[in-house]
Write an enzyme that holds these catalytic residues in place. Structure first.
Site, PDB file in Angstrom:
ATOM      1  N   ASP A  11      -4.511  -5.544   2.511  1.00  0.00           N
ATOM      2  CA  ASP A  11      -3.123  -5.815   2.119  1.00  0.00           C
ATOM      3  C   ASP A  11      -3.076  -6.682   0.868  1.00  0.00           C
ATOM      4  O   ASP A  11      -2.082  -6.684   0.163  1.00  0.00           O
ATOM      5  CB  ASP A  11      -2.378  -6.514   3.267  1.00  0.00           C
ATOM      6  N   HIS A  41       0.648  -5.852  -0.291  1.00  0.00           N
ATOM      7  CA  HIS A  41       0.950  -7.255   0.019  1.00  0.00           C
ATOM      8  C   HIS A  41       2.259  -7.387   0.805  1.00  0.00           C
ATOM      9  O   HIS A  41       3.181  -8.097   0.409  1.00  0.00           O
ATOM     10  CB  HIS A  41       1.020  -8.079  -1.264  1.00  0.00           C
ATOM     11  N   GLU A  90      -4.877  -7.901  -7.854  1.00  0.00           N
ATOM     12  CA  GLU A  90      -3.463  -7.621  -7.600  1.00  0.00           C
ATOM     13  C   GLU A  90      -2.592  -7.849  -8.830  1.00  0.00           C
ATOM     14  O   GLU A  90      -1.610  -7.133  -9.054  1.00  0.00           O
ATOM     15  CB  GLU A  90      -2.974  -8.491  -6.440  1.00  0.00           C
ATOM     16  N   ARG A 150      -5.818 -13.355   1.023  1.00  0.00           N
ATOM     17  CA  ARG A 150      -5.801 -13.367  -0.440  1.00  0.00           C
ATOM     18  C   ARG A 150      -6.890 -12.429  -0.962  1.00  0.00           C
ATOM     19  O   ARG A 150      -7.990 -12.352  -0.414  1.00  0.00           O
ATOM     20  CB  ARG A 150      -6.024 -14.791  -0.977  1.00  0.00           C
TER      21      ARG A 150
END
Length: 337
Positions: A259, A296, A264, A235
């Protein structure tokens, strides 16, 4: 029986269609996520099956409740973007997919690590500029000579441990609840302060709870080895991005595989439109050849997508037929957390 499917991705539809035909359930497909819907949008839906990484707006949950929808099935495991107080207040039950493919995320984390220690960012940059001698002179490291710090040893972390061990790496792990299956595979530490200075790579596999926000910040980076690599497929809130950039600027951090990005929710709408993200911190990371940025997608394999669809639909069907689901979570308890 009808399910409202939100955040539908093209690669999921074949699995939805097959399941719907086998189970006699109508699917009401929406490529958009939950955001700005009215009660009329949920008309006829017996349950909502959703997937998104940005926050679920409380207003959308309230609209579901106003339409008489009592059940929501997530197609993923993470629930840090779910407004539990609203779910609890409206009496909506929730289920998730606890494990759709731990191997997919673990493999991605290891692949990011391999690219970092072999200088892929610099190599690709040099080759793109036809500077082949520069690419040939880049000297990498071998995982078998490195110590990996795995933080979180649940399903995903345990899979990552086994993969790193397969390369001959030594693994030091931290988890408040050590995994008994790994007792002969790793050295557990009781405090992260004992892990930071001993590892060459930090691999994150813990939930993005409030308590874990900025688990890695300036103070933690200062305790790490010079030239440490940091990989985050968990996360975005686990890493203080400003501190990471400072660590890269000072060469304390040799590279990062990101990632899941801290902000985000800011860049995701631009990702969906294939637009260049305008978040300044994202742009700084993206411009650094020592950083590998992905949108992601660590989970994204055929196996994972199929499992996410089928398990979530099984949860939704069980909710409607029995009032409970195999992977139901305690909404009331989580609302008070």
């Amino acid at each position: 029986m009808q399910f409202g499917v939100y955040g539908l991705k093209p690669e999921e539809k074949v699995f939805f269609d097959a399941w719907a035909q086998n189970n006699g359930v109508t699917m009401n497909y929406h490529t958009a996520g939950l955001n700005g819907q009215s009660p009329a949008d949920f008309a006829g839906d017996d349950a909502i099956v959703a997937l998104q990484t940005v926050p679920y707006p409380p207003a959308a949950i309230e609209a579901m409740a106003a339409a008489g929808v009592k059940y929501m099935a997530l197609r993923n495991v993470g629930m840090d973007n779910v407004p539990f107080p609203t779910l609890a207040a409206k009496g909506i039950q929730l289920a998730n997919v606890p494990a759709y493919s731990p191997q997919s995320i673990a493999e991605f984390a290891v692949s990011l690590t391999l690219q970092l220690v072999r200088n892929f960012g610099y190599v690709i940059q040099a080759i793109s500029a036809h500077q082949y001698t520069e690419a040939m002179q880049r000297t990498g490291k071998e995982l078998g000579t490195m110590t990996i710090g795995v933080i979180g040893t649940g399903r995903i972390g345990a899979s990552a441990v086994k993969l790193f061990k397969g390369f001959g790496s030594k693994v030091i792990a931290y988890d408040p609840y050590p995994n008994p299956a790994l007792k002969d595979e790793v050295e557990y530490v009781d405090d992260l302060a004992d892990l930071w200075p001993r590892v060459d790579v930090i691999d994150l596999h813990i939930p993005g709870t409030k308590e874990n926000t900025h688990l890695i910040g300036a103070a933690e980076i200062a305790q790490m080895k010079d030239g440490v690599y940091i990989v985050n497929t968990a996360r975005g809130n686990l890493i203080d991005t400003q501190a990471l950039l400072a660590g890269l600027a000072s060469d304390k951090v040799a590279g990062a595989g990101i990632d899941t990005f801290e902000f985000e929710s800011d860049v995701f709408p631009q990702w969906e439109k294939n637009e260049e993200p305008t978040n300044a911190l994202y742009e700084q990371l993206l411009a650094d050849p020592r950083v590998i940025m992905t949108p992601h997608i660590a989970y994204h394999t055929e196996t994972a997508v199929e499992n996410m669809v089928e398990v979530s639909l099984g949860n939704a069907k069980a909710f409607v037929e029995t009032g409970h689901a195999p992977n139901e979570v305690d909404v009331q308890k989580l609302a008070q957390a």
